[in-house]
Scaffold this motif. Structure first.
Motif, short mmCIF file in Angstrom:
data_model
loop_
_atom_site.label_atom_id
_atom_site.label_comp_id
_atom_site.label_asym_id
_atom_site.label_seq_id
_atom_site.Cartn_x
_atom_site.Cartn_y
_atom_site.Cartn_z
N GLY A 66 0.86 -1.09 -0.04
CA GLY A 66 0.00 0.00 0.07
C GLY A 66 0.88 1.21 0.09
O GLY A 66 0.28 2.38 -0.26
N GLY A 67 2.06 1.25 0.35
CA GLY A 67 3.00 2.37 0.22
C GLY A 67 3.42 2.83 -1.00
O GLY A 67 3.16 4.07 -1.34
N ILE A 68 3.49 1.91 -2.11
CA ILE A 68 3.70 2.39 -3.20
C ILE A 68 2.98 1.33 -4.09
O ILE A 68 2.87 0.04 -3.89
N ASP A 69 2.34 1.57 -5.15
CA ASP A 69 1.54 0.96 -6.02
C ASP A 69 2.26 -0.02 -6.80
O ASP A 69 3.49 0.30 -7.47
N PHE A 70 1.93 -1.31 -6.95
CA PHE A 70 2.85 -2.50 -8.01
C PHE A 70 3.08 -1.84 -9.28
O PHE A 70 4.11 -2.21 -9.94
N HIS A 71 2.12 -1.06 -9.84
CA HIS A 71 2.18 -0.57 -11.10
C HIS A 71 3.18 0.49 -10.96
O HIS A 71 3.87 0.96 -12.25
N ASP A 72 3.89 1.04 -10.16
CA ASP A 72 4.69 2.04 -10.09
C ASP A 72 6.23 1.55 -10.05
O ASP A 72 7.22 2.14 -10.41
N ILE A 73 6.11 0.04 -9.86
CA ILE A 73 7.60 -0.69 -9.71
C ILE A 73 7.48 -1.62 -10.96
O ILE A 73 6.58 -2.17 -11.22
N GLN A 74 8.57 -1.37 -11.73
CA GLN A 74 8.80 -2.55 -12.85
C GLN A 74 10.19 -3.02 -12.68
O GLN A 74 10.94 -2.34 -12.50
N ILE A 75 9.68 -4.19 -13.18
CA ILE A 75 11.23 -5.00 -13.25
C ILE A 75 11.20 -5.57 -14.41
O ILE A 75 10.43 -6.45 -15.04
N LEU A 76 12.53 -5.20 -15.37
CA LEU A 76 12.63 -5.72 -16.44
C LEU A 76 14.03 -6.47 -16.56
O LEU A 76 14.79 -6.57 -15.49
N ASN A 77 14.49 -7.10 -17.74
CA ASN A 77 15.87 -7.74 -17.88
C ASN A 77 16.52 -6.84 -18.84
O ASN A 77 15.95 -6.44 -19.79
N ASP A 78 17.95 -6.83 -18.54
CA ASP A 78 18.76 -6.09 -19.43
C ASP A 78 19.16 -6.95 -20.73
O ASP A 78 18.47 -8.28 -20.65
N GLU A 79 19.97 -6.68 -21.54
CA GLU A 79 20.10 -7.44 -22.73
C GLU A 79 20.94 -9.02 -22.19
O GLU A 79 21.03 -9.71 -22.84
#
Length: 109
Positions: A66-79
């Motif tokens: 609830g402190g930060i929305d999950f949609h404000d946190i993004q986890i991707l992968n580099d090359e």
């Protein structure tokens, strides 16, 4: 160091067929990647890793759910396949083992 966080997820508890649940966890870009994954196990690992990573990020910020929305946190992968967060001061590691996913986040000052 400003904060650390860790979280573990039991992949058996995730319902990857529940679109509402999946969309609550993943950003639009993460969801596009999720949809391209072909095996159920790999989908579970991807979703579980993102869930654990976002929880660990929240813990590192000392906010909890609830402190930060999950949609404000993004986890991707580099090359090279290494995960990274959309926060330049955050470092993440994600691992999977059979039915578990774990993530560790470190925040810089």
């Amino acid at each position: 160091m400003r904060g650390i966080g860790v979280d573990i997820v039991d992949l058996d508890r995730l319902d990857i067929d529940n679109l509402h649940f999946v969309e609550r966890i993943l950003t639009v870009e993460e969801y596009q990647i999720f949809r391209m994954i072909h095996t159920q196990q790999r989908k579970l690992e991807f979703l579980g890793g993102r869930f654990a990573g976002k929880e660990a990020y929240l813990k590192a910020h000392h906010t909890g759910l609830g402190g930060i929305d999950f949609h404000d946190i993004q986890i991707l992968n580099d090359e090279t396949g290494c995960p990274y967060l959309n926060d330049k001061k955050a470092h993440i590691s994600i691992s999977h083992e059979k039915k578990y996913a774990i993530a560790f986040v470190v925040l810089e000052e």
